[in-house]
Design an enzyme around this catalytic site. Structure first.
Site, PDB file in Angstrom:
ATOM      1  N   ARG A   1      42.039  57.513  49.668  1.00  0.00           N
ATOM      2  CA  ARG A   1      42.654  58.393  48.674  1.00  0.00           C
ATOM      3  C   ARG A   1      41.751  59.578  48.350  1.00  0.00           C
ATOM      4  NH1 ARG A   1      44.233  54.260  44.058  1.00  0.00           N
ATOM      5  NH2 ARG A   1      44.700  56.216  42.970  1.00  0.00           N
TER       6      ARG A   1
ATOM      7  N   ARG B   1      29.828  32.050  39.173  1.00  0.00           N
ATOM      8  CA  ARG B   1      31.045  31.281  39.395  1.00  0.00           C
ATOM      9  C   ARG B   1      30.835  29.869  38.861  1.00  0.00           C
ATOM     10  NH1 ARG B   1      29.691  31.583  45.770  1.00  0.00           N
ATOM     11  NH2 ARG B   1      28.257  29.816  45.914  1.00  0.00           N
TER      12      ARG B   1
ATOM     13  N   HIS C   1      37.869  44.405  55.630  1.00  0.00           N
ATOM     14  CA  HIS C   1      39.272  44.091  55.358  1.00  0.00           C
ATOM     15  C   HIS C   1      39.498  43.707  53.899  1.00  0.00           C
ATOM     16  CE1 HIS C   1      37.611  40.524  57.826  1.00  0.00           C
ATOM     17  NE2 HIS C   1      37.159  40.414  56.599  1.00  0.00           N
TER      18      HIS C   1
ATOM     19  N   ASN D   1      37.514  49.283  38.173  1.00  0.00           N
ATOM     20  CA  ASN D   1      37.057  50.564  37.639  1.00  0.00           C
ATOM     21  C   ASN D   1      37.790  51.011  36.380  1.00  0.00           C
ATOM     22  OD1 ASN D   1      39.410  50.822  39.176  1.00  0.00           O
ATOM     23  ND2 ASN D   1      39.010  52.955  39.671  1.00  0.00           N
ATOM     24  N   TYR D   2      38.783  50.237  35.925  1.00  0.00           N
ATOM     25  CA  TYR D   2      39.636  50.691  34.823  1.00  0.00           C
ATOM     26  C   TYR D   2      39.793  49.585  33.786  1.00  0.00           C
ATOM     27  CZ  TYR D   2      43.786  52.788  32.570  1.00  0.00           C
ATOM     28  OH  TYR D   2      44.675  53.329  31.681  1.00  0.00           O
TER      29      TYR D   2
ATOM     30  N   LYS E   1      39.033  54.991  46.990  1.00  0.00           N
ATOM     31  CA  LYS E   1      39.493  56.067  46.102  1.00  0.00           C
ATOM     32  C   LYS E   1      38.309  56.680  45.361  1.00  0.00           C
ATOM     33  CE  LYS E   1      40.629  55.835  41.969  1.00  0.00           C
ATOM     34  NZ  LYS E   1      40.074  56.279  40.640  1.00  0.00           N
TER      35      LYS E   1
ATOM     36  N   ASN F   1      27.264  45.703  53.261  1.00  0.00           N
ATOM     37  CA  ASN F   1      28.458  44.940  53.633  1.00  0.00           C
ATOM     38  C   ASN F   1      29.303  44.659  52.397  1.00  0.00           C
ATOM     39  OD1 ASN F   1      29.701  43.144  55.968  1.00  0.00           O
ATOM     40  ND2 ASN F   1      29.859  41.984  54.063  1.00  0.00           N
TER      41      ASN F   1
ATOM     42  N   TYR G   1      39.208  46.763  47.678  1.00  0.00           N
ATOM     43  CA  TYR G   1      39.494  47.992  46.934  1.00  0.00           C
ATOM     44  C   TYR G   1      38.171  48.569  46.443  1.00  0.00           C
ATOM     45  CZ  TYR G   1      40.789  51.223  43.243  1.00  0.00           C
ATOM     46  OH  TYR G   1      40.886  52.349  42.461  1.00  0.00           O
TER      47      TYR G   1
END
Length: 373
Positions: A246, A353, A276, A299-300, A264, A290, A279
């Site tokens: 983007r 985790r 693969h 990010n939001y 983006k 990597n 985002y």
């Protein structure tokens, strides 16, 4: 040099559109811009207000006639230079009209008046004129005309690229805007759209099924089944299949942006692999890093966007969430399944985790064992 004026007749009755026929888009330019560029390259284009009665000639061109044949028009003018020549396309629609100097000086005031079209002008001149018809269609008055012109100019643009050393596998399914530049030895596969001010380097492989808009692609880069918008991708990089880069992204050299990866407003350093399903939004990722499958740069927060930083030679494992703003310093590792909410120091392993617990005999106690019938 041939003096030319571009004329608009304001009759849009056949064009079913919110735009005029001169405003229809053909490979990144309006119809009027296409003919204007053609005339400016080979003639002296002037405004009608600058027309003088002592000029030796003038040619009026319709602003909606992008498929003009200037060579054919020049040859006719050379042969009949003392005659008024009314040029039409093969279905007798006005394309241009040539006014020699003697007619211009005699009928200057008539020519300077507003006229609807060239037929109107010839009636006002009240003198004999020649009619010459082109071999094909030239004007855009309807969407059907626009489709005809698009197909002809598509092949004309692609033929020019082929002459410059580009390999186009199927010129009929490759769409390239006028202002696009493509380096020699690049191969373009079918169903590819190169639009805006895109620049493709040499020896690239583009497509199939790819769209690149207002972007710059370096030499020997591959873009397969992907979309790149308003971004830069350096040399020797692989994008796709099914990647989406983007606007405002800058991807380095020897980078892999693999399948179902979205980037983006991010900077990706040289040698980094995002193979693969990730985002990367509003991020600065270093060199030789990597980014594993399932990584999300969060990010939001619902109100504001923030950037995250991942340093050089870092490793971000699968299914990691990076909650911006956060920094993963160089040479650090983030374990799979971690949600990162605070900075990771250089050389450290971040693990965030739940601890795994194995409950022996749980399946049998819950009576979940399937009995054989």
């Amino acid at each position: 040099m041939l003096k030319t004026i571009i004329h608009i007749d304001n009759d849009n009755s056949k064009m079913k559109s919110r735009k005029t026929k001169e405003e229809q888009i053909i490979f990144g330019k309006t119809v009027r811009e296409v003919i204007t560029q053609t005339l400016e390259e080979k003639t002296q284009v002037i405004e009608k207000a600058d027309l003088k009665e002592d000029m030796d000639h003038v040619v009026f061109f319709m602003a909606h006639a992008p498929l003009i044949d200037l060579t054919w028009i020049r040859n006719n003018i050379k042969q009949y230079e003392d005659d008024v020549i009314f040029f039409k396309d093969n279905v007798e629609r006005p394309v241009a009209i040539y006014i020699p100097g003697k007619v211009l000086s005699k009928s200057y005031e008539t020519i300077m008046e507003d006229f609807i079209n060239f037929a109107d002008l010839t009636e006002r001149l009240q003198m004999p004129y020649r009619v010459e018809c082109m071999a094909g269609k030239a004007v855009v008055e309807s969407k059907k005309d626009l489709q005809y012109v698009l197909k002809r100019l598509q092949l004309r643009i692609n033929d020019q690229l082929i002459e410059e050393g580009v390999t186009i596998i199927d010129a009929h399914s490759t769409y390239v805007d006028f202002d696009v530049k493509v380096g020699m030895d690049t191969i373009i596969y079918p169903n590819t759209l190169l639009t805006g001010n895109t620049e493709i380097g040499e020896a690239c492989v583009i497509g199939p099924d790819s769209r690149i808009h207002n972007s710059k692609i370096g030499d020997e880069t591959t873009v397969k089944d992907s979309t790149i918008l308003e971004s830069e991708v350096a040399e020797y990089t692989s994008v796709g299949p099914y990647a989406y880069i983007r606007p405002n992204s800058k991807v380095g050299s020897h980078v892999k942006v693999g399948d179902f990866v979205e980037v983006k407003n991010a900077v990706i350093g040289d040698g980094t692999k995002i193979s693969h399903l990730a985002y990367v939004g509003d991020a600065d990722v270093g060199k030789n890093t990597n980014i594993s499958c399932g990584v999300i740069f969060s990010n939001y927060n619902g109100k504001d966007k923030a950037r995250s930083i991942v340093g050089d030679d870092a490793f971000v494992g699968c299914n990691v969430n990076l909650i911006a703003p956060v920094t993963v310093e160089p040479l650090s590792y983030v374990a799979a399944g971690t949600t990162v909410t605070k900075d990771v120091p250089s050389g450290a392993l971040a693990v965030g985790r739940a601890k795994q617990e194995n409950k022996a005999g749980w399946v049998e106690r819950k009576n979940l064992i399937k009995k054989k019938s």
